[in-house]
Design an enzyme around this catalytic site. Structure first.
Site, PDB file in Angstrom:
ATOM      1  N   GLU A 121       0.833  -1.206   0.000  1.00 15.95           N
ATOM      2  CA  GLU A 121       0.000   0.000   0.000  1.00 15.95           C
ATOM      3  C   GLU A 121       0.866   1.253   0.000  1.00 15.95           C
ATOM      4  OE1 GLU A 121      -3.161   0.069  -1.150  1.00 15.95           O
ATOM      5  OE2 GLU A 121      -3.634  -1.344   0.437  1.00 15.95           O
ATOM      6  N   TYR A 155      -3.756  12.134   1.359  1.00 15.44           N
ATOM      7  CA  TYR A 155      -2.997  11.356   0.366  1.00 15.44           C
ATOM      8  C   TYR A 155      -1.918  12.226  -0.255  1.00 15.44           C
ATOM      9  CZ  TYR A 155      -2.217   8.233  -3.632  1.00 15.44           C
ATOM     10  OH  TYR A 155      -1.650   7.395  -4.558  1.00 15.44           O
ATOM     11  N   GLY A 189     -16.325   4.486  -2.297  1.00 14.13           N
ATOM     12  CA  GLY A 189     -15.649   4.916  -1.076  1.00 14.13           C
ATOM     13  C   GLY A 189     -15.110   3.797  -0.219  1.00 14.13           C
ATOM     14  N   GLU A 232      -6.749  10.793 -13.411  1.00 11.61           N
ATOM     15  CA  GLU A 232      -6.863  11.008 -11.968  1.00 11.61           C
ATOM     16  C   GLU A 232      -6.023  12.216 -11.545  1.00 11.61           C
ATOM     17  OE1 GLU A 232      -8.509   8.776  -8.435  1.00 11.61           O
ATOM     18  OE2 GLU A 232      -8.237   7.876 -10.398  1.00 11.61           O
ATOM     19  N   ASP A 266      -3.932   0.829  -9.320  1.00 13.32           N
ATOM     20  CA  ASP A 266      -5.371   0.588  -9.447  1.00 13.32           C
ATOM     21  C   ASP A 266      -5.762   0.372 -10.904  1.00 13.32           C
ATOM     22  OD1 ASP A 266      -5.283   1.092  -6.775  1.00 13.32           O
ATOM     23  OD2 ASP A 266      -6.384   2.979  -6.862  1.00 13.32           O
ATOM     24  N   ASP A 286       3.128   2.371  -4.798  1.00 13.50           N
ATOM     25  CA  ASP A 286       3.083   2.382  -6.267  1.00 13.50           C
ATOM     26  C   ASP A 286       3.565   3.704  -6.851  1.00 13.50           C
ATOM     27  OD1 ASP A 286       0.782   3.652  -5.363  1.00 13.50           O
ATOM     28  OD2 ASP A 286      -0.463   2.921  -7.009  1.00 13.50           O
ATOM     29  N   LEU A 323     -11.965   0.221  -3.265  1.00 17.93           N
ATOM     30  CA  LEU A 323     -11.895  -0.849  -4.275  1.00 17.93           C
ATOM     31  C   LEU A 323     -11.697  -0.289  -5.684  1.00 17.93           C
ATOM     32  CD1 LEU A 323     -14.688  -3.252  -2.988  1.00 17.93           C
ATOM     33  CD2 LEU A 323     -12.266  -3.174  -2.408  1.00 17.93           C
ATOM     34  N   SER A 324     -11.359   0.994  -5.740  1.00 15.30           N
ATOM     35  CA  SER A 324     -10.938   1.640  -6.993  1.00 15.30           C
ATOM     36  C   SER A 324     -12.030   1.716  -8.042  1.00 15.30           C
ATOM     37  CB  SER A 324      -9.691   0.957  -7.559  1.00 15.30           C
ATOM     38  OG  SER A 324      -8.624   1.083  -6.658  1.00 15.30           O
ATOM     39  N   SER A 325     -13.181   2.195  -7.636  1.00  8.66           N
ATOM     40  CA  SER A 325     -14.236   2.438  -8.615  1.00  8.66           C
ATOM     41  C   SER A 325     -13.818   3.503  -9.616  1.00  8.66           C
ATOM     42  CB  SER A 325     -15.533   2.842  -7.904  1.00  8.66           C
ATOM     43  OG  SER A 325     -15.336   3.966  -7.073  1.00  8.66           O
TER      44      SER A 325
END
Length: 394
Positions: free
Chosen positions: A36, A225, A125, A163, A175, A39, A128-130
């Site tokens: 986590e 983040y 939210g 993104e 992701d 990347d 899970l990378s929607s």
């Protein structure tokens, strides 16, 4: 198997556009077994696509330049001209799509109008990378409909850039890569520097990966983040200043980090310490999977949570509680927060025949502590983005 998602999406398309869709695409969310926040730091990650999808029903319209996109679950729609300049808009979901389109739109582009309805079984939210599924799913659609001949790797990069530029989150590539490159019953060990990758069998030997959704998402996710990225970059500058011969961040050692602690400051030190240890854990986890050592894989997950909570500081009280109580249960090999942090899900490695007992116990404890009803997602490791070609019944 996918009819409960596909059929309502088709029905919505018919209701909106009074026509049948010409194509159905499925774009999956992802889990990350371990790795986590590495990347964007030359690290390795171990993600997999899962059987939670965004379904797109699509029709190409050669007689118009207007593209209308309907977000079924949000009950919103947006129309834009494929020949005009696109800019970020107030609807965040649409920015992921426009961010993709802006990269593919060129003066010589031959895009025409489209009608698209999408719906999702990826919980919003939950980490899970929607967003990656939306970005890469749309890029994949454009690639197929207009024969753009973009590689799978480029689709992932286009999603990541969307993104960055339109959503304002400086995410890494994991992701998007998992959504595009996923394979059924395989996890991907991805080198986030070179994008080289290996597949490992996801043989969990009687254990399952269950997601416990805390149902909280603290508002500082995006700012937190981006702050973590700044902390890390500050630490990297100090490391490379003192050790310019090192080419990749992952090749720094903890003793090297220790010598620069005062220069980079205690916060950046903690962030970089977590990352260096986490990169090593990913390699150990891949080895554990390949050797069938599921117990050790579980221990590594719990180690990662401790690092994310105390060194990278992206956990929260709710997730710390869930992980602490879960790992105390019989049949649980490990647990950790998953995703960007500040809420979302924990990922838990649990013996299949004890799963319901663990779910019941943790749900009760969580409800009593926070007065929140935890959600549970059973996930299977699945294929990446694809066009759905089976006959479906509407």
């Amino acid at each position: 198997m996918h009819e409960q998602l596909i059929n309502p999406t088709i029905q919505k398309f018919k209701a909106e556009f009074n026509a049948e869709p010409e194509h159905i695409f499925l774009s999956p969310g992802r889990i990350n077994i371990i790795g986590e926040h590495v990347d964007y730091s030359d690290g390795f990650v171990l993600p997999a696509a899962i059987d939670k999808y965004i379904c797109f029903a699509v029709r190409k319209l050669s007689q118009t330049n207007l593209c209308t996109i309907v977000a079924k679950d949000l009950e919103e729609e947006y129309t834009f001209d494929v020949t005009g300049e696109v800019k970020p808009v107030k609807q965040m979901w649409m920015n992921y799509i426009l961010g993709v389109f802006s990269q593919l739109q060129k003066p010589e582009s031959f895009f025409c109008g489209m009608e698209i309805v999408f719906s999702s079984t990826i919980p919003m939210g939950a980490g899970l990378s929607s967003s990656a599924a939306l970005e890469c799913g749309f890029a994949y659609i454009l690639n197929e409909l207009f024969d753009l001949r973009i590689s799978k790797k480029d689709i992932a990069v286009i999603g990541q850039n969307a993104e960055h530029s339109f959503a304002g989150v400086q995410c890494g590539i994991m992701d998007q890569f998992a959504s595009v490159f996923g394979k059924e019953n395989k996890v991907i060990m991805l080198d986030c520097n070179s994008l080289e990758h290996l597949y490992f069998d996801a043989d969990l030997q009687g254990y399952s990966l269950l997601l416990f959704d805390s149902c909280v998402k603290h508002s500082h996710l995006t700012s937190g983040y981006n702050e973590r990225r700044k902390d890390v970059e500050q630490g990297k500058k100090a490391l490379w200043k003192n050790f310019p011969e090192i080419e990749k961040f992952r090749d720094f050692t903890v003793p090297m980090l220790d010598t620069t602690k005062e220069e980079m400051g205690s916060i950046s030190y903690k962030r970089c310490l977590y990352l260096l240890k986490e990169i090593q854990r990913v390699e150990l986890a891949a080895k554990a999977l390949s050797e069938g050592n599921i117990q050790y894989l579980g221990a590594l997950l719990t180690e990662t949570h401790a690092g994310l909570s105390t060194e990278f500081e992206v956990s929260c009280n709710e997730l710390d509680f869930l992980v602490e109580k879960t790992v105390q249960q019989k049949g649980v090999l490990g647990a950790r927060i998953m995703g960007g942090g500040f809420g979302g899900c924990s990922i838990n490695l649990i013996q299949e025949d004890r799963a319901e007992e663990v779910i019941r116990t943790i749900s009760e404890k969580y409800l009593k502590e926070f007065n929140i009803q935890m959600k549970v997602y059973h996930v299977k490791i699945s294929d990446g983005i694809k066009e759905y070609t089976n006959e479906y019944i509407v």
